[in-house]
Design an enzyme around this catalytic site. Structure first.
Site, mmCIF file in Angstrom:
data_model
loop_
_atom_site.group_PDB
_atom_site.id
_atom_site.type_symbol
_atom_site.label_atom_id
_atom_site.label_comp_id
_atom_site.label_asym_id
_atom_site.label_seq_id
_atom_site.Cartn_x
_atom_site.Cartn_y
_atom_site.Cartn_z
ATOM 1 N N ASP A 85 0.954 -1.429 0.193
ATOM 2 C CA ASP A 85 0.104 0.037 -0.009
ATOM 3 C C ASP A 85 0.736 1.388 -0.038
ATOM 4 O O ASP A 85 1.951 1.386 0.831
ATOM 5 C CB ASP A 85 -0.774 0.840 1.348
ATOM 6 C CG ASP A 85 -2.086 0.862 0.768
ATOM 7 O OD1 ASP A 85 -2.364 1.330 0.268
ATOM 8 O OD2 ASP A 85 -2.923 1.779 1.772
ATOM 9 N N ASN A 115 -11.673 -2.404 -5.335
ATOM 10 C CA ASN A 115 -9.616 -1.448 -6.051
ATOM 11 C C ASN A 115 -11.061 -1.566 -7.831
ATOM 12 O O ASN A 115 -10.460 0.135 -8.339
ATOM 13 C CB ASN A 115 -8.403 -1.615 -6.626
ATOM 14 C CG ASN A 115 -7.842 -1.686 -5.430
ATOM 15 O OD1 ASN A 115 -7.087 -3.173 -5.324
ATOM 16 N ND2 ASN A 115 -8.558 -1.006 -4.315
HETATM 17 C C1 IPE Z 1 -5.279 -2.660 -0.443
HETATM 18 O O1 IPE Z 1 -5.437 -1.405 -0.477
HETATM 19 C C2 IPE Z 1 -5.568 -3.375 -1.594
HETATM 20 C C3 IPE Z 1 -4.506 -3.661 -2.014
HETATM 21 C C4 IPE Z 1 -3.348 -2.939 -1.476
HETATM 22 C C5 IPE Z 1 -4.412 -4.126 -3.891
HETATM 23 P P1 IPE Z 1 -6.284 -0.226 -0.720
HETATM 24 O O2 IPE Z 1 -5.116 1.283 -0.921
HETATM 25 O O3 IPE Z 1 -7.065 -0.429 -1.910
HETATM 26 O O4 IPE Z 1 -6.942 -0.283 0.538
HETATM 27 P P2 IPE Z 1 -8.015 0.262 1.460
HETATM 28 O O5 IPE Z 1 -8.896 0.777 0.325
HETATM 29 O O6 IPE Z 1 -7.246 1.822 1.140
HETATM 30 O O7 IPE Z 1 -8.132 -0.093 2.376
HETATM 31 C C1 IPE Z 2 -2.055 -0.104 -3.113
HETATM 32 O O1 IPE Z 2 -1.042 1.460 -4.036
HETATM 33 C C2 IPE Z 2 -1.726 -0.071 -4.846
HETATM 34 C C3 IPE Z 2 -3.115 -1.003 -5.308
HETATM 35 C C4 IPE Z 2 -3.871 -0.681 -4.138
HETATM 36 C C5 IPE Z 2 -3.495 -1.491 -6.702
HETATM 37 P P1 IPE Z 2 -2.194 2.943 -3.092
HETATM 38 O O2 IPE Z 2 -2.624 2.787 -4.776
HETATM 39 O O3 IPE Z 2 -3.628 2.435 -3.078
HETATM 40 O O4 IPE Z 2 -1.911 4.271 -3.037
HETATM 41 P P2 IPE Z 2 -2.026 5.181 -1.844
HETATM 42 O O5 IPE Z 2 -2.936 4.051 -0.594
HETATM 43 O O6 IPE Z 2 -3.389 5.303 -2.696
HETATM 44 O O7 IPE Z 2 -1.786 5.785 -1.253
HETATM 45 MG MG MG Z 3 -4.055 2.058 -0.717
#
Ligand code: IPE
Ligand code: IPE
Ligand code: MG
Length: 266
Positions: free
Chosen positions: A41, A89
């Site tokens: 994340d 997502n």
């Molecule tokens: C969790 O990350 C999913 C992945 C890392 C693929 P998100 O960034 O989507 O999680 P939330 O929505 O902030 O909890």
């Molecule tokens: C994790 O990073 C990658 C995926 C969920 C695919 P994020 O895209 O969630 O990054 P933040 O949480 O918005 O910084």
């Molecule tokens: Mg995230």
């Protein structure tokens, strides 16, 4: 000046490597987790910090995937599961979802050779049939081309969610009851676990989440029942061997009691 800049970069690299070696030597091989799961994340926030679009963060996250996979295989971890795309997502802006799906295809094409060279098997969990055609195809090809590798299994969680996994397992069991293969009384924790997408994989002993968020976000809900949780403040694109080793060292210092009391564990 150039020569000094190069020298500085070189010394910096040496010092990072020395720190890595020190940390690595602190890891107790006998207490190594068999399965480590990671919620990668912070890509978006990392990109924002660099004044770039979110996709730039995803692109830079690939390096962290490579380093972590290499570190896990070198240590002798058997399973590494990476949460790459959750069911939720899909609600992100269309351009971001599209870019992520293309990045997956590109990365799979680029990395399959390296996986093979390193004797790493690729697998996936999640409803992958709903991925775009090109992504689905690249994934199946990667899984097929690496299926005989034995050193480590790299599991990508794609279009995955823990609730989906439990629901699909329940559906399978209901079908078996309907067909008369099992009776409702046969359903227990073992049978349910055998119907989950992770049926051939032991539960993770350690879950790492980067970026400072402290939640599970619908990841391996059933399988994480007794996992140790480790939260790293680092955004995923900055995650390196050093942070990975730190998580394992932290894990190894914990007492896993599984409901018992300390004195019963020796
Ligand atoms: C969790 O990350 C999913 C992945 C890392 C693929 P998100 O960034 O989507 O999680 P939330 O929505 O902030 O909890
Ligand atoms: C994790 O990073 C990658 C995926 C969920 C695919 P994020 O895209 O969630 O990054 P933040 O949480 O918005 O910084
Ligand atoms: Mg995230």
């Amino acid at each position: 000046m150039r020569i000094f800049e190069n020298l500085e970069a070189f010394l910096q690299k040496l010092s990072v490597e020395a720190k890595q070696m020190d940390l690595k030597s602190e890891i107790i091989p006998e207490k190594l987790p068999k399965h480590i799961a990671i919620i990668m994340d912070g890509n978006g926030r990392w990109a924002k910090q660099h004044g770039k679009p979110r996709v730039f963060g995803h692109r830079n996250g690939v390096k962290a995937v490579r380093e972590t996979t290499e570190a896990a295989a070198e240590l002798g971890v058997s399973y590494l599961t990476l949460y790459a795309f959750s069911t939720e997502n899909w609600s992100r802006p269309k351009v971001e979802v599209g870019a992520l799906m293309r990045l997956l295809v590109e990365t799979l094409h680029k990395e399959i050779n390296t996986l093979n060279k390193n004797n790493i098997r690729l697998q996936a969990i999640g409803d992958i049939s709903l991925l775009p055609e090109a992504t689905h195809r690249a994934l199946l090809k990667g899984i097929e081309n690496t299926k005989d590798n034995t050193r480590m299994t790299l599991v990508l969680a794609l279009n995955y969610s823990g609730k989906w996994d439990i629901a699909q397992a329940t559906r399978k069991l209901a079908d078996q009851v309907k067909e008369g293969v099992i009776s409702p009384a046969d359903i227990n924790e073992d049978l349910l676990a055998q119907s989950l997408s992770t049926h051939a994989i032991p539960d993770p002993e350690l879950l790492i989440r980067t970026s400072g968020e402290r939640r599970i976000s619908n990841f391996l809900l059933w399988q994480l029942a007794y996992s140790e949780l480790y939260f790293s403040p680092v955004f995923w694109p900055d995650f390196r061997k050093e942070q990975f080793y730190q998580a394992i060292i932290d894990f190894q210092r914990r007492e896993r009691r599984f409901g018992k009391i300390s004195e019963q564990l020796v």
